[in-house]
Design an enzyme around this catalytic site. Structure first.
Site, PDB file in Angstrom:
ATOM      1  N   GLU A  43     -38.427   8.898  25.678  1.00 34.32           N
ATOM      2  CA  GLU A  43     -37.714   9.313  24.617  1.00 34.32           C
ATOM      3  C   GLU A  43     -36.424  10.047  25.381  1.00 34.32           C
ATOM      4  O   GLU A  43     -36.509  10.854  26.196  1.00 34.32           O
ATOM      5  CB  GLU A  43     -38.551  10.507  23.488  1.00 34.32           C
ATOM      6  CG  GLU A  43     -39.358  10.001  23.010  1.00 34.32           C
ATOM      7  CD  GLU A  43     -40.111  10.941  21.958  1.00 34.32           C
ATOM      8  OE1 GLU A  43     -39.690  12.108  21.971  1.00 34.32           O
ATOM      9  OE2 GLU A  43     -40.997  10.432  21.070  1.00 34.32           O
ATOM     10  N   ASP A  45     -41.322  21.160  23.461  1.00 29.62           N
ATOM     11  CA  ASP A  45     -40.422  19.840  22.873  1.00 29.62           C
ATOM     12  C   ASP A  45     -40.255  19.974  21.477  1.00 29.62           C
ATOM     13  O   ASP A  45     -41.108  20.475  20.685  1.00 29.62           O
ATOM     14  CB  ASP A  45     -41.187  18.615  23.152  1.00 29.62           C
ATOM     15  CG  ASP A  45     -40.145  17.292  23.327  1.00 29.62           C
ATOM     16  OD1 ASP A  45     -39.084  17.519  23.558  1.00 29.62           O
ATOM     17  OD2 ASP A  45     -40.649  16.362  22.970  1.00 29.62           O
ATOM     18  N   ARG A  91     -44.604   6.285   7.101  1.00 34.48           N
ATOM     19  CA  ARG A  91     -44.881   6.843   5.679  1.00 34.48           C
ATOM     20  C   ARG A  91     -43.762   6.160   4.488  1.00 34.48           C
ATOM     21  O   ARG A  91     -44.108   6.543   3.428  1.00 34.48           O
ATOM     22  CB  ARG A  91     -44.409   8.262   5.648  1.00 34.48           C
ATOM     23  CG  ARG A  91     -45.480   9.004   6.425  1.00 34.48           C
ATOM     24  CD  ARG A  91     -45.331  10.835   6.257  1.00 34.48           C
ATOM     25  NE  ARG A  91     -44.132  11.202   6.903  1.00 34.48           N
ATOM     26  CZ  ARG A  91     -43.522  11.242   8.121  1.00 34.48           C
ATOM     27  NH1 ARG A  91     -44.851  11.167   9.132  1.00 34.48           N
ATOM     28  NH2 ARG A  91     -42.535  11.719   8.510  1.00 34.48           N
TER      29      ARG A  91
END
Length: 418
Positions: free
Chosen positions: A197, A124, A140
């Protein structure tokens, strides 16, 4: 290209996923015996039966009797082209083979679908810039959203072939090790932040030994499926340092039952985006390598109507499947017939084009509201997720059907695991 007419009337409807232009391959059963077939309109042509009756010969040997498409893939592109050409002639309006093929038609509503091929290995990727920016920004900050290597290299991880299941298979909420930001110690229990997803899967149809070029990689791809990479976000947050996803991605990977061939998608080729940083020469593209495929995600709570929660397009990928496959071979990694490459989550630039609940709800801070009035940050038991995709032509569409999975409650823990 316009619609190619078929004597199977339902294949000529503009809204059909499976016109003569498409001819996707799958594996079905009506009596428990797995058979290879091709979708045409609302029917399946039983190719195992057609071959056994002597009406189809490929490569001088039976290739369609094992309940999987691996033998056909292994036979190579010349056989792929010959089969597609034979079927387009035989199923075309006015074909003199109509009377031969008609006894081998099966209504799709009467068939049970199975995995269309034996999955050799599963990798993946993480190849949509919009998705990477969204996730990176959450964890982040925007200034450090993309890792330093992301604009130069297709990022991926090796998953579990045993996790791949066909559309319609229920998905059991995983148990795993969890640790919240304010927890002193980890605990073991059901995932609370279960997610999907929206991806495409590329199926490798030819083996390779040693490095292959992007052009060779493109030619090695047999076809594409819709792919749902079910993800346990709370498990992932605790385990992914330092080696990346592990159990959080091992619950299930659902794929649609029909393999849409590269040949069927040829009219819909489109280019990858302009590069912000030049790619190394081995990743350079010989031409357009993505496809214009509209995609959507529907969420249906148990007992409720479905809400479409996201719409996007496969053209949003930064790296194509051919570039991913090429890079996979650079270390000398041998690729096998039946290897499956997940594209990574496909997200667009708008909020309603994000391909995961993690992004749609911004980590749970902005729950989405369904048409029923319910809200979701992540999946609840009983939720059914449906992925759909199609490339739109002039008066026809190349569809993938649906990729469906329903979330079932986690298995009760045995006493020794509590």
């Amino acid at each position: 290209m316009t619609l190619q007419a078929s004597w199977v009337a339902s294949a000529n409807a503009p809204e059909s996923d499976f016109p003569l232009n498409n001819l996707p391959y799958g594996v079905f059963s009506t009596d428990g015996t797995k058979r290879c077939g091709v979708a045409i309109g609302d029917q399946i042509l039983d190719l195992s039966g057609v071959e056994a009756a002597g009406l189809l010969s490929l490569n001088g040997a039976p290739l369609l009797q094992n309940g999987a498409w691996n033998d056909v893939m292994a036979a190579g592109p010349a056989v792929w082209d010959a089969l597609r050409s034979t079927l387009q002639v035989g199923l075309a309006a006015g074909s003199d083979q109509q009377s031969d093929y008609e006894p081998f038609l099966v209504a799709q509503v009467d068939a049970e679908m199975h995995l269309p091929f034996v999955v050799a290995e599963y990798t993946d990727f993480y190849a949509s810039k919009n998705h990477a920016m969204n996730v990176g920004t959450m964890f982040r900050g925007a200034e450090n959203a993309l890792p330093p290597n992301w604009l130069s290299i297709p990022i991926g991880y090796n998953g579990r072939a045993s996790s791949v299941v066909v559309s319609g298979t229920d998905v059991v909420r995983p148990n795993g090790q969890l640790k919240g930001p304010n927890d002193a110690l980890p605990r073991f229990g059901p995932c609370a932040r279960f997610d999907i997803e929206l991806e495409m899967g590329a199926i490798v149809g030819q083996p390779s030994e040693g490095m292959i070029s992007v052009a060779q990689a493109d030619a090695h791809i047999f076809g594409y499926v819709l792919l749902n990479d079910w993800s346990a976000r709370d498990m992932q947050a605790w385990e992914y340092q330092p080696l990346g996803p592990f159990q959080a991605k091992a619950t299930a990977t659902s794929i649609s039952p029909w393999i849409v061939t590269r040949a069927a998608l040829e009219p819909f080729r489109t280019s990858t985006p302009e590069r912000e940083r030049p790619l190394l020469p081995y990743l350079s593209e010989p031409g357009p390598l993505l496809y214009d495929i509209d995609l959507e995600v529907g969420l249906r709570p148990e007992g409720r109507d479905e809400t479409v929660i996201a719409r996007t397009n496969y053209d949003q990928m930064y790296y194509s499947a051919a570039q991913q496959l090429c890079h996979h071979t650079t270390s000398g990694c041998a690729m096998r017939v039946g290897d499956l490459l997940g594209s990574g989550t496909i997200s667009g630039t708008e909020k309603d084009s994000r391909g995961s609940l993690l992004e749609l709800s911004w980590g749970g801070k902005e729950p989405i509201t369904l048409d029923s009035g319910e809200t979701r940050s992540f999946l609840e038991d009983g939720d059914t997720l449906t992925l759909r995709g199609a490339a739109q032509g002039e008066g026809y569409r190349i569809g993938f059907g649906e990729c469906v999975g329903t979330v079932r409650p986690a298995v009760d823990l045995p006493e020794w695991a509590k």
